[in-house]
Write a protein that holds these residues in place. Sequence first.
Motif, PDB file in Angstrom:
ATOM      1  N   LEU A 296       3.308   0.683 -10.665  1.00 45.49           N
ATOM      2  CA  LEU A 296       4.505   1.507 -10.508  1.00 45.49           C
ATOM      3  C   LEU A 296       4.610   1.950  -9.060  1.00 45.49           C
ATOM      4  N   MET A 297       5.791   1.769  -8.482  1.00 47.37           N
ATOM      5  CA  MET A 297       6.032   2.262  -7.133  1.00 47.37           C
ATOM      6  C   MET A 297       7.382   2.966  -7.079  1.00 47.37           C
TER       7      MET A 297
ATOM      8  N   PRO B  40       6.096  -3.611  -6.422  1.00 46.12           N
ATOM      9  CA  PRO B  40       5.058  -3.484  -7.456  1.00 46.12           C
ATOM     10  C   PRO B  40       4.513  -4.838  -7.922  1.00 46.12           C
ATOM     11  N   ASP B  41       5.403  -5.818  -8.082  1.00 40.98           N
ATOM     12  CA  ASP B  41       4.962  -7.137  -8.550  1.00 40.98           C
ATOM     13  C   ASP B  41       4.360  -7.989  -7.447  1.00 40.98           C
ATOM     14  N   LEU B  42       4.891  -7.888  -6.252  1.00 41.22           N
ATOM     15  CA  LEU B  42       4.424  -8.744  -5.162  1.00 41.22           C
ATOM     16  C   LEU B  42       3.183  -8.217  -4.450  1.00 41.22           C
ATOM     17  N   LEU B  43       2.999  -6.905  -4.435  1.00 40.24           N
ATOM     18  CA  LEU B  43       1.923  -6.330  -3.636  1.00 40.24           C
ATOM     19  C   LEU B  43       0.843  -5.633  -4.463  1.00 40.24           C
TER      20      LEU B  43
ATOM     21  N   PHE C  31      -0.857   2.639 -12.507  1.00 39.41           N
ATOM     22  CA  PHE C  31      -1.248   2.784 -11.103  1.00 39.41           C
ATOM     23  C   PHE C  31       0.022   3.013 -10.311  1.00 39.41           C
ATOM     24  N   ALA C  32       0.144   4.180  -9.683  1.00 41.19           N
ATOM     25  CA  ALA C  32       1.399   4.562  -9.045  1.00 41.19           C
ATOM     26  C   ALA C  32       1.214   4.911  -7.573  1.00 41.19           C
ATOM     27  N   SER C  33       2.212   4.525  -6.797  1.00 41.47           N
ATOM     28  CA  SER C  33       2.206   4.819  -5.367  1.00 41.47           C
ATOM     29  C   SER C  33       3.637   4.932  -4.871  1.00 41.47           C
ATOM     30  N   PRO C  34       3.855   5.804  -3.896  1.00 41.25           N
ATOM     31  CA  PRO C  34       5.128   5.724  -3.197  1.00 41.25           C
ATOM     32  C   PRO C  34       5.101   4.467  -2.329  1.00 41.25           C
ATOM     33  N   THR C  35       6.248   4.004  -1.917  1.00 42.87           N
ATOM     34  CA  THR C  35       6.320   2.855  -1.025  1.00 42.87           C
ATOM     35  C   THR C  35       6.138   3.362   0.404  1.00 42.87           C
ATOM     36  N   PHE C  36       5.070   2.911   1.055  1.00 39.57           N
ATOM     37  CA  PHE C  36       4.777   3.267   2.444  1.00 39.57           C
ATOM     38  C   PHE C  36       4.730   1.981   3.246  1.00 39.57           C
ATOM     39  N   LYS C  37       5.556   1.868   4.271  1.00 39.76           N
ATOM     40  CA  LYS C  37       5.573   0.670   5.120  1.00 39.76           C
ATOM     41  C   LYS C  37       5.693  -0.592   4.266  1.00 39.76           C
ATOM     42  N   ALA C  38       6.525  -0.530   3.242  1.00 43.25           N
ATOM     43  CA  ALA C  38       6.851  -1.649   2.355  1.00 43.25           C
ATOM     44  C   ALA C  38       5.727  -2.039   1.393  1.00 43.25           C
ATOM     45  N   THR C  39       4.701  -1.199   1.269  1.00 47.23           N
ATOM     46  CA  THR C  39       3.619  -1.494   0.330  1.00 47.23           C
ATOM     47  C   THR C  39       3.068  -0.198  -0.264  1.00 47.23           C
ATOM     48  N   TYR C  40       2.008  -0.304  -1.035  1.00 45.70           N
ATOM     49  CA  TYR C  40       1.385   0.883  -1.616  1.00 45.70           C
ATOM     50  C   TYR C  40       0.510   1.570  -0.565  1.00 45.70           C
ATOM     51  N   THR C  41       0.089   2.781  -0.858  1.00 44.49           N
ATOM     52  CA  THR C  41      -0.619   3.593   0.129  1.00 44.49           C
ATOM     53  C   THR C  41      -2.066   3.157   0.329  1.00 44.49           C
TER      54      THR C  41
ATOM     55  N   VAL D 171      -3.408  -7.286  -6.738  1.00 43.15           N
ATOM     56  CA  VAL D 171      -4.680  -6.596  -6.517  1.00 43.15           C
ATOM     57  C   VAL D 171      -5.275  -6.162  -7.850  1.00 43.15           C
ATOM     58  N   LEU D 172      -4.437  -5.653  -8.740  1.00 43.01           N
ATOM     59  CA  LEU D 172      -4.918  -5.226 -10.053  1.00 43.01           C
ATOM     60  C   LEU D 172      -5.483  -6.407 -10.837  1.00 43.01           C
ATOM     61  N   VAL D 173      -4.806  -7.537 -10.763  1.00 49.53           N
ATOM     62  CA  VAL D 173      -5.288  -8.748 -11.429  1.00 49.53           C
ATOM     63  C   VAL D 173      -6.598  -9.205 -10.794  1.00 49.53           C
ATOM     64  N   GLU D 174      -6.679  -9.154  -9.480  1.00 47.08           N
ATOM     65  CA  GLU D 174      -7.887  -9.574  -8.766  1.00 47.08           C
ATOM     66  C   GLU D 174      -9.120  -8.786  -9.208  1.00 47.08           C
TER      67      GLU D 174
END
Length: 177
Positions: free
Chosen positions: A102-103, A114-117, A68-78, A121-124
């Motif tokens: 992956l970010m 990636p680990d904090l944000l 699961f990949a995202s650029p970092t936007f406003k300190a989090t995923y998109t 969610v993926l675990v949830e």
Amino acid sequence: MSVTVVVGNPKPASRTLTAATLVAQALRPDSAPAVIDLVTLGPGLLSWGDPAVGEAARTVAESELVVFASPTFKATYTGLLKLFLEQFDGGTGLAGVVAVPLMLGAGPAHALAPDLLLKPVLVEIGATAALPGLYLTDRTFHEDGAIAAYAERWRPVVDALTTKSLQSNTEKATNHA
């Protein structure tokens, strides 16, 4: 083994897509990953029941390994990735899926994102997120060796987790026969 890459970059065919595909190939060199570039799903992500979104969600849920990949936007995923993750039921939606968060970003300021944000969610939603998240610098990931080092360290864990999943599925099929 089924491997999928999910990319939440609002730009199609992005560096995030390239990096995620490289990570998936490095972790499972024997499998060509399916690619879901979420931007191509467009407004279908905003409502329930869109057939293309449903098919993408099924592909992910049936995969053994998903990056699961995202650029970092406003300190989090998109938000694009968030909209897609809303398609999965809490606790069970990604049961049996080994997920790699992956970010990418411009520098190390958000290396823990990636680990904090993303990982929580993926675990949830039920994924097994046993590997640490990976943060890559978007302009240097091609040549800095971070993907190769990550894969060298974590490929045995992916193999063990997915082999166990394969064995469990084989046992279930045998018991039902």
